[in-house]
Design an enzyme around this catalytic site. Structure first.
Site: not given
Ligand SMILES: Cc1cc2nc3c(=O)[nH]c(=O)nc-3n(C[C@H](O)[C@H](O)[C@H](O)COP(=O)(O)OP(=O)(O)OC[C@H]3O[C@@H](n4cnc5c(N)ncnc54)[C@H](O)[C@@H]3O)c2cc1C
Length: 391
Positions: A126-127, A244, A377
Site C-alpha cells: 500500500q503506497g 482496513e 488521535e
Molecule cells: C508499522 C507501520 C506500518 C505502516 N504501514 C503502512 C503501509 O503499508 N502503507 C502506508 O501507506 N502507510 C503505512 N504506515 C503509515 C501510517 O499510516 C502513518 O504512520 C500514519 O498515518 C500516521 O502518519 P505519520 O507517521 O506521518 O504521523 P503524523 O501524521 O505526522 O502524526 C504525528 C502525531 O501527530 C498526531 N496528529 C496528526 N494530525 C492530527 C490531528 N489532526 N489531530 C490530532 N492529532 C494529530 C498523530 O496522532 C501523531 O501522534 C505504517 C505505519 C506504521 C507505524
C-alpha cells in the site's frame, strides 16, 4: 461470550474448526502463537492452503471466487481461525485492493488482478504515506504526469509494509496541482519491477524488517492502470480505509492472546507461586478481559450493520482505537509477566520459557498499532465529527 447460532451456523462452525485442526501446520501455529515474524514463504504457503479449501477470500462475493458467506459465517470463521492459533490472511490484496477493484475497477482490471490475488500470485503493498503526508494524507506530493499512454511517476512513499516482498503497489498519486488538494489525487496500480523503483529497508523497534521507503524516479505506468477516474483517488482511499480499520482491531486474536496469557499465569512460577496468585496481576488481567468483552459487543454491532447491508461507519474508528489499545495492554501484561526475561531485547531460545520468547519484540512493535491505519488521535477526530456531530 456466546451468540445463539442457528443449527446450520453451528454445523458450519464445527466444519471450520475441524479443518483448522487438520490443516494448520504445527510450526506455523507455534510461530504465530509466540509472535515470531513469519517469512514470506510461511505466509504464501499458508495462503495457498487456505485458498485450496476456499478459505482465503472469505469476504469476496461468489462471482469473484468468494464463498458468499453471511456476515455471521465470516465472524465464525475468523473466531475459529484465531482460536486455532492460525495467522490472518494477507490483508493488502484481499481486504483492501480486492473490494476497491470490485467497486471502482474496469472489467479488464477485475479480470486481470482479482484471480491473481485469490491464487496468491501477486503480493500487493500500500503506497499511501509519504514523509510529509501521514495523518494529513491529502497533502501527498508523489506526482503522476500523463505522457502519451503512460503516467510518469516521481516521488517517495514511506512505511510501506512488505514492499520488499511485493510485486505490485496500489498507490495514491497527485495528477492535478491546480484544484482542491483532495480533488487532485488519483489511485494507480504500479508494477514494483518497473525500472526507476528503489526500495530501502526501515528496521523497526522490534529489530525486524517489515517496513520500507520506496522511491519512484521517472517510473512509467500504463494509463490503463488508473483505477476509477483521475481525481477520484481520495474517494477510493476513504472507501479502502474503512475496510482496513475494522480489520486492524483484531478482536478475535486478542481473545486468544488473553486466553494464552491466563494459561501462562497459571503455569509460570515466580517467587515460589504461580503468577496468577498475584492479586495485582489478576486485577489487571480481569480489567483487560472486561474491556475485551465490551469491544466484542462493538464488533457485533458492526457485524449487524454489515449483515443489514450498511457499510461500517465511524464504529470502525472506535474499534480501531480500542482494539489496538487492547493489543498494546495485553503485550504490556506479557512483558510484566515475563519479568527479567523481558530484558532480552531479541528472542533467545536458550533463555527463558517459550511463552516469553518474543514478548519484548511484540510489545515494542505494537507501539505502532495506535499509529498505522490512521492514528488514535485522528480516529478520535473522525468519531467526534461523524458520531457526535462535533467540528
Ligand atoms: C508499522 C507501520 C506500518 C505502516 N504501514 C503502512 C503501509 O503499508 N502503507 C502506508 O501507506 N502507510 C503505512 N504506515 C503509515 C501510517 O499510516 C502513518 O504512520 C500514519 O498515518 C500516521 O502518519 P505519520 O507517521 O506521518 O504521523 P503524523 O501524521 O505526522 O502524526 C504525528 C502525531 O501527530 C498526531 N496528529 C496528526 N494530525 C492530527 C490531528 N489532526 N489531530 C490530532 N492529532 C494529530 C498523530 O496522532 C501523531 O501522534 C505504517 C505505519 C506504521 C507505524
Amino acid at each position: 461470550m456466546n451468540i445463539d447460532y442457528t443449527k446450520e451456523e453451528l454445523e458450519f462452525q464445527q466444519g471450520v474448526r475441524a479443518w483448522f485442526k487438520e490443516n494448520l501446520p504445527a510450526d506455523l501455529k507455534r510461530k504465530n502463537q509466540i509472535g515470531e515474524t513469519l517469512s514470506k514463504e510461511d505466509m504464501v504457503s499458508w495462503q495457498k492452503t487456505l485458498n485450496s479449501a476456499g478459505y482465503l477470500v472469505v469476504s469476496w462475493p461468489k462471482e469473484h471466487g468468494g464463498p458468499d458467506w453471511t456476515a455471521t459465517q465470516r465472524y465464525i470463521f475468523d473466531s475459529e481461525r484465531a482460536a486455532a492459533g492460525a495467522p490472518i490472511g494477507l490483508s493488502m490484496g484481499i481486504i483492501m485492493l480486492g473490494p476497491v477493484l470490485m467497486a471502482f475497477g474496469t472489467e479488464e482490471q477485475k479480470e486481470r488482478y482479482l484471480p491473481r490475488i485469490k491464487d496468491c500470485e501477486d503480493w500487493w503493498c500500500q503506497g499511501y504515506s509519504e514523509p510529509g503526508a501521514g495523518s494529513d494524507l491529502a497533502s501527498l506530493k508523489t506526482q503522476a504526469v500523463l505522457d502519451g499512454d503512460e503516467y510518469v511517476i516521481n516521488g517517495t512513499k514511506i512505511w510501506t509494509t512488505y514492499a520488499h516482498h511485493a510485486n505490485h503497489c496500489f498507490c495514491l498519486v497527485r495528477t492535478d496541482n491546480d484544484c482542491k488538494i483532495q480533488a487532485g489525487i488519483s489511485f494507480i496500480l504500479i508494477d514494483m519491477t518497473a525500472p526507476g523503483i528503489e526500495i530501502r529497508p526501515i528496521v523497526s523497534i522490534d529489530g525486524e524488517h517489515h517496513l520500507n521507503q520506496v522511491f519512484f524516479d521517472n517510473v512509467r505506468v500504463p494509463k490503463e492502470n488508473l483505477v476509477g477516474q483521475e481525481g477520484q483517488g481520495w474517494t477510493i482511499a476513504k472507501y479502502l480505509l474503512t475496510h482496513e480499520r475494522t480489520t486492524i482491531a483484531g478482536v478475535a486474536d486478542s481473545k486468544l492472546n488473553l486466553l494464552n496469557l491466563k494459561e501462562t499465569a497459571r503455569t509460570q512460577i515466580a517467587n515460589g507461586a504461580p503468577l496468577i496468585e498475584d492479586p495485582q496481576l489478576r486485577l489487571k488481567i480481569a480489567a483487560e478481559e472486561i474491556k475485551l468483552i465490551a469491544l466484542e459487543y462493538t464488533n457485533f454491532r458492526t457485524l449487524a450493520d454489515t449483515a443489514a447491508g450498511r457499510a461500517p461507519g465511524p464504529e470502525s474508528s472506535l474499534l480501531k482505537v480500542k482494539g489496538t489499545e487492547t493489543q498494546q495492554a495485553l503485550s504490556e501484561l506479557a512483558v510484566e509477566m515475563a519479568g527479567y526475561y523481558a530484558y532480552l531485547w531479541k528472542a533467545d531460545e536458550t533463555a527463558g520459557p517459550a511463552e516469553f520468547l518474543h514478548a519484548t519484540e511484540k510489545y515494542n512493535f505494537l507501539r505502532a498499532a495506535t499509529i498505522y491505519g490512521g492514528s488514535t488521535e485522528v480516529q478520535k477526530n473522525v468519531v467526534a465529527k461523524m458520531l457526535l456531530g462535533l467540528r
